[in-house]
Every structure is written in C-alpha cells, then in structure tokens.
Motif scaffolding. Sequence first.
Motif, PDB file in Angstrom:
ATOM      1  N   GLY A 174      48.735  40.104  64.828  1.00  0.00           N
ATOM      2  CA  GLY A 174      50.039  39.465  64.827  1.00  0.00           C
ATOM      3  C   GLY A 174      50.542  39.166  63.426  1.00  0.00           C
ATOM      4  N   ALA A 175      49.631  38.785  62.532  1.00  0.00           N
ATOM      5  CA  ALA A 175      50.029  38.532  61.144  1.00  0.00           C
ATOM      6  C   ALA A 175      50.537  39.803  60.478  1.00  0.00           C
ATOM      7  CB  ALA A 175      48.853  37.953  60.362  1.00  0.00           C
ATOM      8  N   VAL A 176      49.885  40.916  60.745  1.00  0.00           N
ATOM      9  CA  VAL A 176      50.329  42.188  60.161  1.00  0.00           C
ATOM     10  C   VAL A 176      51.691  42.592  60.713  1.00  0.00           C
ATOM     11  CG1 VAL A 176      49.793  44.650  60.020  1.00  0.00           C
ATOM     12  CG2 VAL A 176      47.993  42.971  59.659  1.00  0.00           C
TER      13      VAL A 176
ATOM     14  N   ALA B 218      57.825  46.008  47.477  1.00  0.00           N
ATOM     15  CA  ALA B 218      56.634  46.793  47.149  1.00  0.00           C
ATOM     16  C   ALA B 218      55.358  45.977  47.381  1.00  0.00           C
ATOM     17  CB  ALA B 218      56.708  47.264  45.704  1.00  0.00           C
ATOM     18  N   LEU B 219      55.377  44.701  46.991  1.00  0.00           N
ATOM     19  CA  LEU B 219      54.196  43.856  47.169  1.00  0.00           C
ATOM     20  C   LEU B 219      53.885  43.635  48.649  1.00  0.00           C
ATOM     21  CD1 LEU B 219      52.014  41.957  46.028  1.00  0.00           C
ATOM     22  CD2 LEU B 219      53.742  40.147  45.979  1.00  0.00           C
ATOM     23  N   THR B 220      54.897  43.317  49.430  1.00  0.00           N
ATOM     24  CA  THR B 220      54.676  43.051  50.853  1.00  0.00           C
ATOM     25  C   THR B 220      54.263  44.317  51.594  1.00  0.00           C
ATOM     26  OG1 THR B 220      56.430  41.390  50.671  1.00  0.00           O
ATOM     27  CG2 THR B 220      55.680  41.947  52.866  1.00  0.00           C
ATOM     28  N   MET B 221      54.861  45.440  51.247  1.00  0.00           N
ATOM     29  CA  MET B 221      54.499  46.699  51.889  1.00  0.00           C
ATOM     30  C   MET B 221      53.050  47.075  51.611  1.00  0.00           C
ATOM     31  SD  MET B 221      55.221  49.364  53.688  1.00  0.00           S
ATOM     32  CE  MET B 221      56.973  49.670  53.820  1.00  0.00           C
ATOM     33  N   SER B 222      52.611  46.913  50.368  1.00  0.00           N
ATOM     34  CA  SER B 222      51.225  47.266  50.033  1.00  0.00           C
ATOM     35  C   SER B 222      50.241  46.338  50.742  1.00  0.00           C
ATOM     36  CB  SER B 222      51.026  47.193  48.513  1.00  0.00           C
ATOM     37  OG  SER B 222      51.302  45.889  48.030  1.00  0.00           O
ATOM     38  N   ALA B 223      50.567  45.037  50.801  1.00  0.00           N
ATOM     39  CA  ALA B 223      49.665  44.097  51.474  1.00  0.00           C
ATOM     40  C   ALA B 223      49.599  44.373  52.970  1.00  0.00           C
ATOM     41  CB  ALA B 223      50.140  42.664  51.217  1.00  0.00           C
ATOM     42  N   ALA B 224      50.743  44.621  53.598  1.00  0.00           N
ATOM     43  CA  ALA B 224      50.760  44.881  55.034  1.00  0.00           C
ATOM     44  C   ALA B 224      50.070  46.206  55.375  1.00  0.00           C
ATOM     45  CB  ALA B 224      52.201  44.889  55.540  1.00  0.00           C
ATOM     46  N   SER B 225      50.278  47.226  54.553  1.00  0.00           N
ATOM     47  CA  SER B 225      49.659  48.529  54.826  1.00  0.00           C
ATOM     48  C   SER B 225      48.146  48.460  54.687  1.00  0.00           C
ATOM     49  CB  SER B 225      50.237  49.579  53.870  1.00  0.00           C
ATOM     50  OG  SER B 225      51.629  49.695  54.028  1.00  0.00           O
TER      51      SER B 225
ATOM     52  N   THR C 113      40.736  42.546  51.606  1.00  0.00           N
ATOM     53  CA  THR C 113      42.071  43.044  51.946  1.00  0.00           C
ATOM     54  C   THR C 113      42.912  41.962  52.611  1.00  0.00           C
ATOM     55  OG1 THR C 113      41.163  45.261  52.235  1.00  0.00           O
ATOM     56  CG2 THR C 113      43.322  44.842  53.178  1.00  0.00           C
ATOM     57  N   PHE C 114      42.295  41.179  53.485  1.00  0.00           N
ATOM     58  CA  PHE C 114      43.028  40.101  54.135  1.00  0.00           C
ATOM     59  C   PHE C 114      43.376  38.987  53.139  1.00  0.00           C
ATOM     60  CE2 PHE C 114      41.063  41.131  58.542  1.00  0.00           C
ATOM     61  CZ  PHE C 114      41.968  42.168  58.678  1.00  0.00           C
TER      62      PHE C 114
ATOM     63  N   ALA D 124      46.788  46.604  57.635  1.00  0.00           N
ATOM     64  CA  ALA D 124      46.889  47.400  58.857  1.00  0.00           C
ATOM     65  C   ALA D 124      45.727  48.387  58.972  1.00  0.00           C
ATOM     66  CB  ALA D 124      48.219  48.148  58.886  1.00  0.00           C
ATOM     67  N   ALA D 125      45.271  48.937  57.843  1.00  0.00           N
ATOM     68  CA  ALA D 125      44.132  49.860  57.884  1.00  0.00           C
ATOM     69  C   ALA D 125      42.857  49.146  58.337  1.00  0.00           C
ATOM     70  CB  ALA D 125      43.929  50.487  56.505  1.00  0.00           C
ATOM     71  N   ILE D 126      42.652  47.919  57.847  1.00  0.00           N
ATOM     72  CA  ILE D 126      41.461  47.166  58.262  1.00  0.00           C
ATOM     73  C   ILE D 126      41.553  46.764  59.729  1.00  0.00           C
ATOM     74  CG2 ILE D 126      40.085  45.126  57.788  1.00  0.00           C
ATOM     75  CD1 ILE D 126      39.959  47.267  55.634  1.00  0.00           C
ATOM     76  N   VAL D 127      42.750  46.398  60.167  1.00  0.00           N
ATOM     77  CA  VAL D 127      42.932  46.028  61.577  1.00  0.00           C
ATOM     78  C   VAL D 127      42.665  47.232  62.480  1.00  0.00           C
ATOM     79  CG1 VAL D 127      44.654  45.327  63.291  1.00  0.00           C
ATOM     80  CG2 VAL D 127      44.490  44.119  61.115  1.00  0.00           C
ATOM     81  N   TYR D 128      43.076  48.404  62.042  1.00  0.00           N
ATOM     82  CA  TYR D 128      42.811  49.615  62.837  1.00  0.00           C
ATOM     83  C   TYR D 128      41.306  49.849  62.966  1.00  0.00           C
ATOM     84  CZ  TYR D 128      42.612  54.533  64.153  1.00  0.00           C
ATOM     85  OH  TYR D 128      42.319  55.719  64.793  1.00  0.00           O
TER      86      TYR D 128
END
Length: 215
Positions: free
Chosen positions: A189-191, A148-155, A101-102, A158-162
């Motif tokens: 911070g990257a997310v 759409a690409l940036t939103m999917s990557a960030a989301s 994911t990262f 964010a799930a893995i960071v959680y």
Amino acid sequence: MDLSRSGKESGDVAIPVREVKSSRSGKGTTAPPMPTTIRLGQGPSPAAGWGRGVGIIDLILRICAITATLAAAAVMGTTDQTLPFFTQFFQFQASYDDFPTFTFFLAGNAITCAYLVLSLPFSIVSIVRPHVIGARMLLLIFDTIALALTMSAASAAAAIVYLAHNGNPGTNWPALCQQFNEFCPRVSGAVVGSFLAVLILVVLVILSAAALRRI
C-alpha cells in the motif's frame, strides 16, 4: 494615440468628450477641447485568467501529493511484524529498516513531502500574480527533482515488494509474504501511494511548463 493604445491593452472603451468653455461677455477666446476618457468597463486578461486557473489546480494537486507522500512514508515507517512462533536462537521478525531499499523509500517520500509543503507559498504567489515567471520556473525545476527522487524510491521499493510476494525460484529465495501476511500488504500500500504521488508530480510538471509557455 496613447489613449487608444492604453484602451486596447486594458480592455476599456475610450469616448472623447469635448468640453467647451464660453466667456460671459461673449469676448475672449474659446478654450481648446479637452478630450476625456469615460471607462465603460475593464475586463480581465484571458492569459491572466488562464494562469490563475492553472495556479488553483496546481495548489490542489500539491495538497493531494502531500497527502500521498505523507501516507506512504507513515505506513512504511510503522510497518513491523513479528511471527508468533520462535526458536531458542531465532525470532522471526520483519521491519522496514531490515531492507535498505525501504529505508531509502521512506527518506525519499519524506523529503518530497517536506518540499511540497514548502512549495505551497510559491503556488499561492502563482495564483495571486500569474504573470510572475520566477516562482513558476522555481516550481518547475524542483518539481522535476522531486519527481525523479520519488520515482526512483517507488520503483526500487516495488522491486523488493515483488520479490517478497513471488520470491525467486532461480536463486532459491522464498516468498516472504507467505509467512508475513501483515507486513506485505502494508508495504504494498505504501508503494501504491508513492506511485500516486509520482503521477501527481508528472501533472504538476506539465502544468508548470504549460503556464510558462503562456506567460
């Protein structure tokens, strides 16, 4: 009729001036009046001024989005931590490429950053010529794809960071950040930087749609 129409369209005020020519001997016919136009001033079109202002804001936001995506990709790509203790068979290390994911997050933000750099000339064209529809339409389409690409990557990241911060007691997944106290703040911070880029892209899409509506 043509003079009055052109004057209304360009913002000029036309004042007809009659030129009368008289013969020296008093004989001959008088020349017909020749209407001329005295230009008192030519103001810019309100729509053109509004479109140019939107183009300037668009260019500034693109530079901000480039900074956000570049920082997010750079921070994620350089995140790596090795714990000071290890056993005979194991060494405790965490890197971004250990998580697919990262890796997707890094690729998505890098692609968006490269696109935003390539879109700067089109944004400048929209400032110089605010009535050009093709450049603005092209930016709107590719901005939506980049969003759409940036939103999917960030989301996804964010799930893995959680999970890294809180774990999952139901599946006996421990919180990774309890041991890797340097790895987690960097990826978090990257997310955050990537979500900032998402917000800027949303504003860019709205601005492009509004500019197209006013053209």
